[in-house]
Write a protein that holds these residues in place. Sequence first.
Motif, PDB file in Angstrom:
ATOM      1  N   ARG A 134      37.291  -1.357 -40.999  1.00 23.98           N
ATOM      2  CA  ARG A 134      36.623  -0.973 -39.750  1.00 23.98           C
ATOM      3  C   ARG A 134      37.601  -0.262 -38.810  1.00 23.98           C
ATOM      4  O   ARG A 134      37.269   0.770 -38.219  1.00 23.98           O
ATOM      5  CB  ARG A 134      36.030  -2.195 -39.064  1.00 23.98           C
ATOM      6  CG  ARG A 134      35.340  -1.852 -37.750  1.00 23.98           C
ATOM      7  CD  ARG A 134      34.608  -3.024 -37.219  1.00 23.98           C
ATOM      8  NE  ARG A 134      33.427  -3.173 -38.067  1.00 23.98           N
ATOM      9  CZ  ARG A 134      32.433  -3.986 -37.810  1.00 23.98           C
ATOM     10  NH1 ARG A 134      32.464  -4.756 -36.757  1.00 23.98           N
ATOM     11  NH2 ARG A 134      31.406  -4.065 -38.619  1.00 23.98           N
ATOM     12  N   ALA A 135      38.803  -0.803 -38.682  1.00 18.43           N
ATOM     13  CA  ALA A 135      39.813  -0.166 -37.834  1.00 18.43           C
ATOM     14  C   ALA A 135      40.233   1.183 -38.416  1.00 18.43           C
ATOM     15  O   ALA A 135      40.480   2.138 -37.672  1.00 18.43           O
ATOM     16  CB  ALA A 135      41.028  -1.086 -37.667  1.00 18.43           C
ATOM     17  N   ALA A 136      40.301   1.276 -39.745  1.00 16.52           N
ATOM     18  CA  ALA A 136      40.632   2.556 -40.381  1.00 16.52           C
ATOM     19  C   ALA A 136      39.527   3.572 -40.119  1.00 16.52           C
ATOM     20  O   ALA A 136      39.804   4.747 -39.874  1.00 16.52           O
ATOM     21  CB  ALA A 136      40.841   2.369 -41.874  1.00 16.52           C
ATOM     22  N   ALA A 137      38.268   3.125 -40.147  1.00 14.41           N
ATOM     23  CA  ALA A 137      37.141   4.024 -39.865  1.00 14.41           C
ATOM     24  C   ALA A 137      37.220   4.541 -38.432  1.00 14.41           C
ATOM     25  O   ALA A 137      36.960   5.722 -38.166  1.00 14.41           O
ATOM     26  CB  ALA A 137      35.817   3.312 -40.108  1.00 14.41           C
ATOM     27  N   ALA A 138      37.604   3.677 -37.496  1.00 13.30           N
ATOM     28  CA  ALA A 138      37.765   4.111 -36.101  1.00 13.30           C
ATOM     29  C   ALA A 138      38.880   5.148 -36.005  1.00 13.30           C
ATOM     30  O   ALA A 138      38.747   6.157 -35.296  1.00 13.30           O
ATOM     31  CB  ALA A 138      38.063   2.907 -35.203  1.00 13.30           C
ATOM     32  N   ALA A 139      39.966   4.932 -36.726  1.00 11.40           N
ATOM     33  CA  ALA A 139      41.058   5.907 -36.742  1.00 11.40           C
ATOM     34  C   ALA A 139      40.591   7.217 -37.359  1.00 11.40           C
ATOM     35  O   ALA A 139      40.967   8.297 -36.888  1.00 11.40           O
ATOM     36  CB  ALA A 139      42.256   5.345 -37.510  1.00 11.40           C
ATOM     37  N   ALA A 140      39.762   7.143 -38.373  1.00 13.08           N
ATOM     38  CA  ALA A 140      39.224   8.353 -39.000  1.00 13.08           C
ATOM     39  C   ALA A 140      38.410   9.159 -37.995  1.00 13.08           C
ATOM     40  O   ALA A 140      38.494  10.388 -37.962  1.00 13.08           O
ATOM     41  CB  ALA A 140      38.361   7.992 -40.207  1.00 13.08           C
ATOM     42  N   ARG A 141      37.647   8.493 -37.183  1.00 15.99           N
ATOM     43  CA  ARG A 141      36.872   9.201 -36.157  1.00 15.99           C
ATOM     44  C   ARG A 141      37.808   9.847 -35.137  1.00 15.99           C
ATOM     45  O   ARG A 141      37.606  10.988 -34.740  1.00 15.99           O
ATOM     46  CB  ARG A 141      35.884   8.248 -35.491  1.00 15.99           C
ATOM     47  CG  ARG A 141      34.714   7.909 -36.401  1.00 15.99           C
ATOM     48  CD  ARG A 141      33.624   7.141 -35.685  1.00 15.99           C
ATOM     49  NE  ARG A 141      34.036   5.813 -35.268  1.00 15.99           N
ATOM     50  CZ  ARG A 141      34.034   4.742 -36.055  1.00 15.99           C
ATOM     51  NH1 ARG A 141      33.649   4.841 -37.309  1.00 15.99           N
ATOM     52  NH2 ARG A 141      34.416   3.575 -35.591  1.00 15.99           N
TER      53      ARG A 141
END
Length: 105
Positions: free
Chosen positions: A64-71
């Motif tokens: 989830r944190a990686a997905a936020a970083a991806a955004r």
Amino acid sequence: MPRGPRPATAANPAGLTVRQVEVLGLLAGGLSNAQIADRLTLSVRTVEHHVAAVLAKLAVGSRRAAAAAARRLGVAAEVGWPGTPTWEATTDSGAVAGGESGLGG
């Protein structure tokens, strides 16, 4: 013989390889490791290694944190998230196609 990271990796604000960016984009799109493996024609174990490397390079502890970083990096836009990537990889010739970092630093 050149040493150091490839130009595309050096241009990435988080130091991600091209493959790690692909994995991160798919991860941000909600795909499981098995689905990512199918999409990229890799083994699940290889995807697990890529996911672990992405989490470490982004200094996050969850998908989830990686997905936020991806955004934040604009990577998620590659798999249908809104937004435009804020950085561009270098071309094969080594020329930088864009230079803005999505990490604000």
